[in-house]
Write an enzyme that holds these catalytic residues in place. Sequence first.
Site, PDB file in Angstrom:
ATOM      1  CD  GLU A  11     -43.278  54.018  32.197  1.00 31.25           C
ATOM      2  OE1 GLU A  11     -43.822  52.966  31.801  1.00 31.25           O
ATOM      3  OE2 GLU A  11     -42.382  54.608  31.551  1.00 31.25           O
TER       4      GLU A  11
ATOM      5  CE  LYS B  89     -34.870  67.380  28.764  1.00 28.08           C
ATOM      6  NZ  LYS B  89     -34.407  66.520  27.667  1.00 28.08           N
TER       7      LYS B  89
ATOM      8  CG  PHE C  93     -40.530  62.530  20.526  1.00 32.39           C
ATOM      9  CD1 PHE C  93     -41.040  61.427  19.843  1.00 32.39           C
ATOM     10  CD2 PHE C  93     -39.602  62.305  21.537  1.00 32.39           C
ATOM     11  CE1 PHE C  93     -40.635  60.140  20.162  1.00 32.39           C
ATOM     12  CE2 PHE C  93     -39.185  61.028  21.855  1.00 32.39           C
ATOM     13  CZ  PHE C  93     -39.714  59.942  21.168  1.00 32.39           C
ATOM     14  CD  GLN C  94     -41.131  59.628  24.487  1.00 31.88           C
ATOM     15  OE1 GLN C  94     -40.419  60.205  25.294  1.00 31.88           O
ATOM     16  NE2 GLN C  94     -41.135  58.315  24.327  1.00 31.88           N
TER      17      GLN C  94
ATOM     18  CG  MET D 157     -64.437  37.123  40.235  1.00 31.29           C
ATOM     19  SD  MET D 157     -65.354  36.318  41.558  1.00 31.29           S
ATOM     20  CE  MET D 157     -64.446  36.830  43.007  1.00 31.29           C
TER      21      MET D 157
HETATM   22  C1  LIG Z   1     -63.594  41.016  43.005  1.00 34.62           C
HETATM   23  C2  LIG Z   1     -63.974  41.979  44.083  1.00 34.62           C
HETATM   24  C3  LIG Z   1     -64.937  41.639  45.024  1.00 34.62           C
HETATM   25  C4  LIG Z   1     -65.242  42.485  46.068  1.00 34.62           C
HETATM   26  N1  LIG Z   1     -66.114  42.060  47.039  1.00 34.62           N
HETATM   27  C5  LIG Z   1     -66.264  42.795  48.151  1.00 34.62           C
HETATM   28  C6  LIG Z   1     -67.020  42.295  49.271  1.00 34.62           C
HETATM   29  O1  LIG Z   1     -67.545  41.211  49.265  1.00 34.62           O
HETATM   30  N2  LIG Z   1     -67.096  43.081  50.379  1.00 34.62           N
HETATM   31  C7  LIG Z   1     -66.492  44.310  50.456  1.00 34.62           C
HETATM   32  O2  LIG Z   1     -66.561  44.959  51.490  1.00 34.62           O
HETATM   33  N3  LIG Z   1     -65.806  44.801  49.413  1.00 34.62           N
HETATM   34  C8  LIG Z   1     -65.660  44.071  48.280  1.00 34.62           C
HETATM   35  N4  LIG Z   1     -64.893  44.568  47.253  1.00 34.62           N
HETATM   36  C9  LIG Z   1     -64.312  45.902  47.383  1.00 34.62           C
HETATM   37  C10 LIG Z   1     -65.296  46.995  47.005  1.00 34.62           C
HETATM   38  O3  LIG Z   1     -65.336  47.115  45.606  1.00 34.62           O
HETATM   39  C11 LIG Z   1     -64.892  48.346  47.643  1.00 34.62           C
HETATM   40  O4  LIG Z   1     -63.590  48.663  47.276  1.00 34.62           O
HETATM   41  C12 LIG Z   1     -64.959  48.337  49.139  1.00 34.62           C
HETATM   42  O5  LIG Z   1     -66.139  47.728  49.593  1.00 34.62           O
HETATM   43  C13 LIG Z   1     -64.903  49.760  49.666  1.00 34.62           C
HETATM   44  O6  LIG Z   1     -64.500  49.754  50.991  1.00 34.62           O
HETATM   45  P1  LIG Z   1     -64.880  50.939  51.979  1.00 34.62           P
HETATM   46  O7  LIG Z   1     -66.350  51.151  51.988  1.00 34.62           O
HETATM   47  O8  LIG Z   1     -64.228  50.611  53.252  1.00 34.62           O
HETATM   48  O9  LIG Z   1     -64.321  52.254  51.324  1.00 34.62           O
HETATM   49  P2  LIG Z   1     -62.907  52.790  50.860  1.00 34.62           P
HETATM   50  O10 LIG Z   1     -62.845  52.670  49.385  1.00 34.62           O
HETATM   51  O11 LIG Z   1     -61.787  52.280  51.653  1.00 34.62           O
HETATM   52  O12 LIG Z   1     -63.169  54.318  51.155  1.00 34.62           O
HETATM   53  C14 LIG Z   1     -62.895  54.877  52.390  1.00 34.62           C
HETATM   54  C15 LIG Z   1     -64.031  55.754  52.866  1.00 34.62           C
HETATM   55  O13 LIG Z   1     -63.590  56.365  54.070  1.00 34.62           O
HETATM   56  C16 LIG Z   1     -63.497  57.755  53.916  1.00 34.62           C
HETATM   57  N5  LIG Z   1     -62.280  58.216  54.560  1.00 34.62           N
HETATM   58  C17 LIG Z   1     -61.022  58.303  54.064  1.00 34.62           C
HETATM   59  N6  LIG Z   1     -60.186  58.790  54.984  1.00 34.62           N
HETATM   60  C18 LIG Z   1     -60.906  58.987  56.099  1.00 34.62           C
HETATM   61  C19 LIG Z   1     -60.607  59.467  57.400  1.00 34.62           C
HETATM   62  N7  LIG Z   1     -59.363  59.834  57.746  1.00 34.62           N
HETATM   63  N8  LIG Z   1     -61.604  59.543  58.286  1.00 34.62           N
HETATM   64  C20 LIG Z   1     -62.883  59.187  57.960  1.00 34.62           C
HETATM   65  N9  LIG Z   1     -63.227  58.745  56.746  1.00 34.62           N
HETATM   66  C21 LIG Z   1     -62.244  58.637  55.827  1.00 34.62           C
HETATM   67  C22 LIG Z   1     -63.507  58.036  52.437  1.00 34.62           C
HETATM   68  O14 LIG Z   1     -64.051  59.310  52.191  1.00 34.62           O
HETATM   69  C23 LIG Z   1     -64.370  56.882  51.911  1.00 34.62           C
HETATM   70  O15 LIG Z   1     -65.736  57.212  52.001  1.00 34.62           O
HETATM   71  C24 LIG Z   1     -64.609  43.742  46.165  1.00 34.62           C
HETATM   72  C25 LIG Z   1     -63.674  44.116  45.212  1.00 34.62           C
HETATM   73  C26 LIG Z   1     -63.330  43.232  44.184  1.00 34.62           C
HETATM   74  C27 LIG Z   1     -62.283  43.645  43.218  1.00 34.62           C
HETATM   75  C1  LIG Z   2     -57.063  44.720  34.511  1.00 32.86           C
HETATM   76  C2  LIG Z   2     -58.265  43.859  34.692  1.00 32.86           C
HETATM   77  N1  LIG Z   2     -58.820  43.237  33.627  1.00 32.86           N
HETATM   78  C3  LIG Z   2     -59.907  42.451  33.785  1.00 32.86           C
HETATM   79  C4  LIG Z   2     -60.480  42.294  35.010  1.00 32.86           C
HETATM   80  C5  LIG Z   2     -61.716  41.414  35.187  1.00 32.86           C
HETATM   81  N2  LIG Z   2     -61.399  40.255  36.038  1.00 32.86           N
HETATM   82  C6  LIG Z   2     -61.706  40.226  37.354  1.00 32.86           C
HETATM   83  S1  LIG Z   2     -61.178  38.822  38.111  1.00 32.86           S
HETATM   84  C7  LIG Z   2     -60.559  38.217  36.672  1.00 32.86           C
HETATM   85  C8  LIG Z   2     -59.883  36.879  36.638  1.00 32.86           C
HETATM   86  C9  LIG Z   2     -58.674  36.804  37.481  1.00 32.86           C
HETATM   87  O1  LIG Z   2     -58.076  35.552  37.270  1.00 32.86           O
HETATM   88  P1  LIG Z   2     -56.921  35.025  38.208  1.00 32.86           P
HETATM   89  O2  LIG Z   2     -55.906  36.071  38.392  1.00 32.86           O
HETATM   90  O3  LIG Z   2     -56.455  33.719  37.713  1.00 32.86           O
HETATM   91  O4  LIG Z   2     -57.657  34.881  39.612  1.00 32.86           O
HETATM   92  P2  LIG Z   2     -58.750  33.789  40.085  1.00 32.86           P
HETATM   93  O5  LIG Z   2     -60.079  34.453  40.001  1.00 32.86           O
HETATM   94  O6  LIG Z   2     -58.654  32.606  39.206  1.00 32.86           O
HETATM   95  O7  LIG Z   2     -58.367  33.507  41.500  1.00 32.86           O
HETATM   96  C10 LIG Z   2     -60.764  39.108  35.613  1.00 32.86           C
HETATM   97  C11 LIG Z   2     -60.378  38.873  34.226  1.00 32.86           C
HETATM   98  C12 LIG Z   2     -59.879  42.990  36.089  1.00 32.86           C
HETATM   99  N3  LIG Z   2     -60.384  42.923  37.328  1.00 32.86           N
HETATM  100  N4  LIG Z   2     -58.776  43.729  35.906  1.00 32.86           N
END
Ligand SMILES: Cc1cc2nc3c(=O)[nH]c(=O)nc-3n(C[C@H](O)[C@H](O)[C@H](O)COP(=O)(O)OP(=O)(O)OC[C@H]3O[C@@H](n4cnc5c(N)ncnc54)[C@H](O)[C@@H]3O)c2cc1C
Ligand SMILES: Cc1ncc(C[n+]2csc(CCOP(=O)(O)OP(=O)(O)O)c2C)c(N)n1
Lengths: 592, 179
Positions: A54, A166, A116-117, A488
Amino acid sequence: MPTADRQPGAEILLRALRDQGVEVIFGYPGGAVLPIYDAIFNQNSIRHILVRQEGGAVHAAEGYARSTGKVGVVLVTSGPGATNAVTGLADALMDSIPVVCLTGQVPTHLIGNDAFQEADTTGITRPATKHNYLVKRPEDLARVVHEAFYVARTGRPGPVVIDLPKDILINPAPYAEAAKTHTSYRPRTDPDPAQIRKAVALLKAAKRPVIYAGGGVINSGPHASETLRSLIAATGFPVTNTLMGLGSCPASDPRFLGMLGMHGTYEANLAMHGCDVMLAVGARFDDRVTGRLNAFSQGSRKIHIDIDTSSINKNVPVEVPIVADAGKALDALLAAWKADSTPVDTTALTAWWRQIDIWREKNCLAFHQDMTPGAIIKPQYAIQRLFEMTRNLGKDVFITTEVGQHQMWAAQYFHFDRPNHWMTSGGLGTMGYGLPAAMGVQVAHPDAMVIDIAGEASILMNIQEMGTLAQYRLPVKVFILNNEYMGMVRQWQELLHGGRYSESYSAALPDFVKLAESFHAKGLRATSIEQLDAVILEMLTSDIAVVADIAVDQKENCFPMIPSGAAHNEMILGTEVEGDAAAVSDQGFALV
Amino acid sequence: MSGYQDNTTRTATISVLVENEAGILARVIGLFTGRGYNIDSLTVAPVEADGALSRINLVTSGTAMVIAQIKAQLDRLVQVHRVSDLTEEGPHIAREMALVKVIATGEKRVESLRIAETFRARVVDTTTGSFVFEITGTSDKLDAFIDLMRDLGLSEVSRTGIAALARGARTISSLHSEH
Ligand SMILES: Cc1cc2nc3c(=O)[nH]c(=O)nc-3n(C[C@H](O)[C@H](O)[C@H](O)COP(=O)(O)OP(=O)(O)OC[C@H]3O[C@@H](n4cnc5c(N)ncnc54)[C@H](O)[C@@H]3O)c2cc1C
Ligand SMILES: Cc1ncc(C[n+]2csc(CCOP(=O)(O)OP(=O)(O)O)c2C)c(N)n1
Ligand SMILES: [Mg+2]
């Protein structure tokens, strides 16, 4: 007995879904939802995609939604079906993705009896949804379904759960058309003209402006990205995108500075740090973007367009808040900019661009790929080649990712010129997102090239969906940057935890080629540089699903990097780039 | 906005008009616990003849930025019709009711009754060894009364939390929740 205007709940449900324009449901059956499966069996207009877990269904619906602008629909059974969906719901909530998730529930008279469930689905999903409903009366069913779609797609989009006991699915219920308006939920979409005027005045007077555009521009629909382009052209201002906003400004535009934030470019982060006027649009000043808050762009006056009031002044105080839809606000801003004859400060802007060009010369994304046969593949190079080789396919190319270094490299080295072609889990950072999301994209765009850029660890989190790809002949390509590490995590351990690589090695990996084959897909492998292009080519020209296992440099780190708790001007740069390394503060150490 | 740089905290009395549906109270409470906001008082009851709308009154505290967040977070809930910050939007009245049980005999019993009279608290239950007082007023007044009863045999307190309305002709429907 069903009469003309009363039909079993399950039929009413499907009718409401059809009226909402639903074409596809991602689901998995179980006892509580069998009446819906009966109704699905008897019709042809809504297609059901049977996932393998799911959680995969919700991510698939997210991929479908993000790539089409429509609401993604999920159907799961009660109890474990619903709890398996929770991660996907939380993911959609964080990234503002419109999803309607139908969950089965035990009959109303058994609710609360530990039947159940049975699970308290509305209780469990409340903090993971924009809104949720438990339908307790047959006469509410149709109204609730229509309302759920309205809530999911209106304002700041998000996931909505409808919990369906259901008996509600079996007993006859009346149909109701969708209401024209909602009594309490009517988000504001039109900007306040006075605020637009203030914004234009600030922008006209700007000496060092920057536009910071995020996922909200994508949420608003393709028109918002078009207007953003026109605004960039009209103003000539530099633009940066968040991870979620990539594609809203064409990466090929000379005014595009690349992504900003923790793994953003040197020029984007320094422009944010040094700007005097910032136009934030559909971006939420996330901590991955701002770094240390009290050092974030201290000298700038800020304009913030967002449809959600709660995104404004949440982390960073702004001077000109504009609560509106990004597209409408950008339209108004562009019109007001053109109508206002105040000249801009050309001298200052030229000097600002000169400064930006100096930062650009740092070439912060430089890396060195040894081209000698037998040389190890650099992950950055693999993505760069993938990007280049998909240019002339004559196909629409969609990229999804898992979570980790590969995700960041994809954001840095795969360039997007259009919105809705990049799907990644940004806010929740859910490993296992990419494969099911790609599946959802491919269902919506059967003729497109859909590639999941994956890590070897992440891909195993929803690998079961390879079965779904096979069943529906979805030719999704899985491009694994296999560094044999949770890269990472390894990177943080190297930089912050004294190189103690605790539990971050990907031991006992499967043979991905055989794994692909056992799922009726094609398996490919590249272990050194001279094999890379051939593998990419074969992957791109295969008409079935492919898993390409690309062995990459295990020690490679993702740079630039602003360590947690550091400021935008305290970036760590790669070894190929000259720079001043930043130390991680004690406070930063405690951050994620 | 300069106000948001200010780190002083204030108390806010906020009224929220909501659709009277299952789950709305859980959503409001979940918002406060999930996001770590303070909640000093919370009351809820249907306020329309047909029971369609309920009014939630809550007292919270935080910096200007946090209180603005709280209001924005409440306002975006699907079943919320209106959010009104009574503290900010002008003069308002906030009242609370408490039932206060005092178990005492002799001089302490007499003294508790005397204090109750000054506070206009009513005796709503009495036995030879106990009183239950009903007192209505501002939360401060209730606090003061309860404090005084501590040495006089205070044994149990039940408070309603505050009900609040704007003064004058303004109503929650005419007030605009600010954006
Ligand atoms: C490993 C990892 C590393 C990351 N590193 C970075 C990084 O280096 N740089 C980076 O930028 N992010 C990074 N992120 C992502 C970060 O965590 C956020 O998800 C991201 O920065 C959020 O993007 P955003 O501000 O565009 O907002 P979003 O999460 O896309 O939110 C959208 C915003 O726009 C608003 N909005 C929605 N619809 C509308 C509309 N129709 N009109 C006007 N406003 C609207 C919402 O209210 C909200 O405030 C990383 C994520 C991971 C997993
Ligand atoms: C469900 C979940 N568990 C744990 C993490 C923490 N986490 C972030 S990146 C990462 C490693 C990812 O490894 P891989 O898919 O091999 O990507 P790589 O960084 O090596 O490119 C982990 C464990 C996460 N983001 N999501
Ligand atoms: Mg890895």
